[in-house]
Design an enzyme around this catalytic site. Structure first.
Site, PDB file in Angstrom:
ATOM      1  CG  ASP A   1      48.218  52.190-130.587  1.00  0.00           C
ATOM      2  OD1 ASP A   1      48.051  52.463-129.376  1.00  0.00           O
ATOM      3  OD2 ASP A   1      48.788  51.153-130.975  1.00  0.00           O
TER       4      ASP A   1
ATOM      5  CB  CYS B   1      51.513  52.718-129.123  1.00  0.00           C
ATOM      6  SG  CYS B   1      53.220  52.158-129.007  1.00  0.00           S
TER       7      CYS B   1
ATOM      8  CB  THR C   1      55.466  48.792-126.050  1.00  0.00           C
ATOM      9  OG1 THR C   1      55.536  49.143-127.449  1.00  0.00           O
ATOM     10  CG2 THR C   1      54.921  47.384-125.906  1.00  0.00           C
TER      11      THR C   1
ATOM     12  CG  HIS D   1      72.542  63.419-121.046  1.00  0.00           C
ATOM     13  ND1 HIS D   1      73.312  62.400-120.550  1.00  0.00           N
ATOM     14  CD2 HIS D   1      72.594  64.413-120.109  1.00  0.00           C
ATOM     15  CE1 HIS D   1      73.811  62.743-119.368  1.00  0.00           C
ATOM     16  NE2 HIS D   1      73.371  63.962-119.068  1.00  0.00           N
TER      17      HIS D   1
ATOM     18  CG  HIS E   1      75.008  66.169-123.198  1.00  0.00           C
ATOM     19  ND1 HIS E   1      75.308  64.846-122.993  1.00  0.00           N
ATOM     20  CD2 HIS E   1      75.216  66.790-122.007  1.00  0.00           C
ATOM     21  CE1 HIS E   1      75.665  64.667-121.726  1.00  0.00           C
ATOM     22  NE2 HIS E   1      75.622  65.833-121.106  1.00  0.00           N
TER      23      HIS E   1
END
Ligand code: RB5
Length: 149
Positions: free
Chosen positions: A8, A65, A67, A98, A133
């Site tokens: 963004d 973005c 965060t 994992h 996993h």
């Protein structure tokens, strides 16, 4: 390897640097926007990259973005997507080993340029370890099947 790259406005500047970095490492980068620092809505860009990965047009995705959180939340609403937000390389490596994350996300307001590159290096150098996993990732897919009608 073909990478779907999206951001963004908050991630735009870092996305441009990441595009050069990945291209320099011989990845084929599909830039899905945004294409300027003008304000946009991050879910739309998370969805674009997620669709490119889910449809197998691209092998993996990179989302940026402010965060890394909002854009990854949106991507994770697309069936088959496992987008992991990482702020350092150890989590990025483990997200692949994992969790078989098919999208890596980070925040331009959280990590600097060099950390972003370290996250990308760790993620792309890693391989899914399978075994126990794979069973757990399978359980995630089962949850998706039950809830994504
Ligand atoms: C945009 O201001 C910001 O909310 C966005 O980039 C992101 O951090 C959302 O999770």
């Amino acid at each position: 390897m073909k990478i779907a790259l999206a951001c963004d406005h908050a991630g735009f500047e870092l996305k441009e640097k990441v595009k050069k970095y990945l291209t320099g490492k011989s990845f084929e980068v599909r830039d899905l926007g945004c294409y300027s620092a003008d304000r946009v809505d991050y879910p739309l860009y998370g969805e674009k990259a997620a669709n490119a990965v889910a449809s197998k047009e691209c092998d993996a995705g990179v989302l940026i973005c402010g965060t890394g959180i909002g854009i990854s939340l949106a991507a994770n609403k697309v069936r088959g997507i496992r987008a992991a937000v990482c702020s350092e390389p150890v989590s990025a490596r483990l997200a692949k080993e994992h969790n078989n994350a098919n999208i890596i996300a980070f925040g331009a307001r959280i990590v600097g340029e060099e950390t972003a590159y370290a996250i990308l290096d760790a993620y792309f150098a890693a391989s899914f370890q399978g075994g126990r996993h794979a069973e757990r990732v399978g359980i995630i897919s089962d949850i998706e099947e039950k809830n994504f009608k």
